[in-house]
Write a protein that holds these residues in place. Structure first.
Motif, short mmCIF file in Angstrom:
data_model
loop_
_atom_site.label_atom_id
_atom_site.label_comp_id
_atom_site.label_asym_id
_atom_site.label_seq_id
_atom_site.Cartn_x
_atom_site.Cartn_y
_atom_site.Cartn_z
N ALA A 69 0.92 -1.17 -0.15
CA ALA A 69 0.06 -0.07 0.11
C ALA A 69 0.82 1.15 -0.02
O ALA A 69 0.52 2.20 -0.56
CB ALA A 69 -0.96 -0.09 1.21
N VAL A 70 2.02 1.22 0.80
CA VAL A 70 3.07 2.26 0.71
C VAL A 70 3.51 2.60 -0.52
O VAL A 70 3.72 4.00 -1.26
CB VAL A 70 3.99 2.21 2.00
N VAL A 71 4.02 1.62 -1.28
CA VAL A 71 4.60 1.52 -2.35
C VAL A 71 3.46 2.12 -3.62
O VAL A 71 3.88 3.19 -4.35
CB VAL A 71 5.09 0.34 -3.10
N LEU A 72 2.42 1.56 -3.34
CA LEU A 72 1.33 2.19 -4.32
C LEU A 72 0.83 3.48 -4.06
O LEU A 72 0.82 4.55 -5.13
CB LEU A 72 -0.02 1.41 -4.52
N LEU A 77 1.23 9.35 -5.57
CA LEU A 77 1.63 10.66 -5.17
C LEU A 77 2.32 11.48 -6.07
O LEU A 77 2.65 12.48 -6.16
CB LEU A 77 1.83 10.81 -3.73
N SER A 78 3.50 10.47 -6.70
CA SER A 78 4.25 11.00 -7.63
C SER A 78 3.74 11.47 -9.08
O SER A 78 4.40 11.85 -9.80
CB SER A 78 5.75 10.25 -7.61
N HIS A 79 2.61 10.73 -9.08
CA HIS A 79 1.93 11.19 -10.35
C HIS A 79 0.41 11.79 -10.18
O HIS A 79 -0.48 10.94 -10.30
CB HIS A 79 1.78 9.79 -11.18
N VAL A 135 -2.56 5.18 -15.94
CA VAL A 135 -3.14 4.62 -14.73
C VAL A 135 -2.66 3.33 -14.60
O VAL A 135 -2.35 2.68 -13.54
CB VAL A 135 -4.57 5.17 -14.41
N GLY A 136 -3.16 2.48 -15.50
CA GLY A 136 -3.03 1.17 -15.55
C GLY A 136 -1.55 0.62 -15.19
O GLY A 136 -1.13 -0.18 -14.77
N SER A 137 -0.79 1.34 -16.23
CA SER A 137 0.72 0.80 -16.20
C SER A 137 1.25 1.39 -14.71
O SER A 137 2.18 0.74 -14.36
CB SER A 137 1.65 1.40 -17.40
N LEU A 138 0.92 2.68 -14.34
CA LEU A 138 1.32 3.03 -13.01
C LEU A 138 0.97 2.05 -11.75
O LEU A 138 1.84 1.73 -11.01
CB LEU A 138 0.74 4.48 -12.63
N LEU A 139 -0.22 1.65 -11.92
CA LEU A 139 -0.75 0.58 -10.89
C LEU A 139 0.14 -0.57 -11.18
O LEU A 139 0.55 -1.29 -10.04
CB LEU A 139 -2.17 0.61 -11.01
N MET A 140 0.26 -1.42 -12.23
CA MET A 140 0.93 -2.59 -12.37
C MET A 140 2.44 -2.37 -11.95
O MET A 140 2.89 -3.23 -11.45
CB MET A 140 0.71 -2.83 -14.05
N SER A 141 2.99 -1.45 -12.38
CA SER A 141 4.66 -1.22 -12.14
C SER A 141 4.73 -1.13 -10.53
O SER A 141 5.88 -1.85 -10.13
CB SER A 141 5.14 -0.03 -12.88
N SER A 142 3.87 -0.23 -10.01
CA SER A 142 4.07 -0.13 -8.58
C SER A 142 3.73 -1.27 -7.66
O SER A 142 4.29 -1.82 -6.72
CB SER A 142 3.49 1.10 -8.05
N THR A 143 2.71 -2.08 -8.27
CA THR A 143 2.38 -3.41 -7.71
C THR A 143 3.56 -4.47 -7.81
O THR A 143 3.72 -5.02 -6.81
CB THR A 143 1.15 -3.83 -8.08
#
Length: 192
Positions: A69-72, A77-79, A135-143
Motif C-alpha cells: 500500500a505504501v509503494v502504491l 502521489l508522484s503522479h 493509470v494502468g501501467s502505473l498501478l501495475m508497475s508499482s504493484t
C-alpha cells in the motif's frame, strides 16, 4: 422493503471499511521483527526459498500488505494526474453504482438508465481509463515493485524463529484472504 437513506448507506459502507482495516492492522506483526537483520540468510535451494516465502507470507501478511500500500501510495502521489483520474473513477463507482439505491433510476440526457446499464457503462469506462491512460501501467508497475520487495524479503528471511500453526500454513494460499475472509481473523474479547 424500503432502502435505507443515503447517509445510512454511506455510514454502513464506511463502518465496513474501517472494521476491515482494523482487523488487518490487528494482525500486523512488529516492524522490528520484520527487519531483524540477524534472521537474514541465503536459502539452500529453490524449494527452501519457496517454503520461506510461504511461511513469511502467512506470518507477515499484514506487514506485506502495508508495504504494498505504501509503494502504491507513493507511486500515485508522484503522479498527481493519475491519482486524480483514479479518484474520479472511484467516485463514479461510488455515486453511480455502489451508494445509489437499486430502485432509484439514473437520468442522463433525458434518458433513464437502469442499474444494470449503469454497471456496464461503469465497467466499460473503467477498462478504457485503465488501458488507455497511464493509470494502468502505473498501478501495475508499482504493484510489481512492491511484490518484488515482498518476495526478496520472503526469500532471504529465515522463518525458523516464527511460531506458525499448521492451520495458518494450510490457509496461506494465494486466495486464502479472499476465500476465508474473516474465518482466520483473531477473536477480540471486549468488556461489557
Amino acid at each position: 422493503m424500503s432502502t435505507p437513506p443515503p447517509s445510512t448507506a454511506v455510514g454502513a459502507y464506511i463502518t465496513t471499511i474501517s472494521d476491515t482495516l482494523r482487523s488487518a492492522v490487528s494482525r500486523r506483526r512488529p516492524w522490528f521483527e520484520l527487519f531483524d537483520l540477524s534472521t537474514i540468510s541465503r536459502p539452500s535451494s529453490v524449494s527452501d526459498a519457496t517454503v520461506r516465502v510461504r511461511k513469511n507470507l502467512s506470518y507477515f501478511c499484514a506487514n506485506y500488505a502495508t508495504i504494498l500500500a505504501v509503494v502504491l501510495a507513493l507511486s500515485l502521489l508522484s503522479h498527481p494526474l493519475s491519482l486524480l483520474t483514479l479518484l474520479s473513477l472511484i467516485s463514479a463507482w461510488l455515486f453511480l453504482y455502489i451508494l445509489r439505491p437499486a430502485d432509484q433510476s439514473l437520468v442522463i440526457f433525458n434518458r433513464t438508465i437502469s442499474h444494470r446499464e449503469a454497471l456496464w457503462i461503469l465497467i466499460a469506462f473503467t477498462f478504457s481509463v485503465i488501458f488507455f491512460t497511464n493509470v494502468g501501467s502505473l498501478l501495475m508497475s508499482s504493484t510489481l515493485i512492491g511484490l518484488g520487495f515482498v518476495c526478496i524479503h520472503g526469500v532471504f528471511r529465515d522463518p525458523e524463529d516464527l511460531f506458525l500453526d499448521d492451520t495458518v500454513l494450510a490457509n496461506s494460499g494465494l486466495f486464502s484472504v479472499v476465500l476465508n475472509g474473516s474465518a482466520t481473523a483473531p477473536t477480540v474479547v471486549t468488556k461489557v
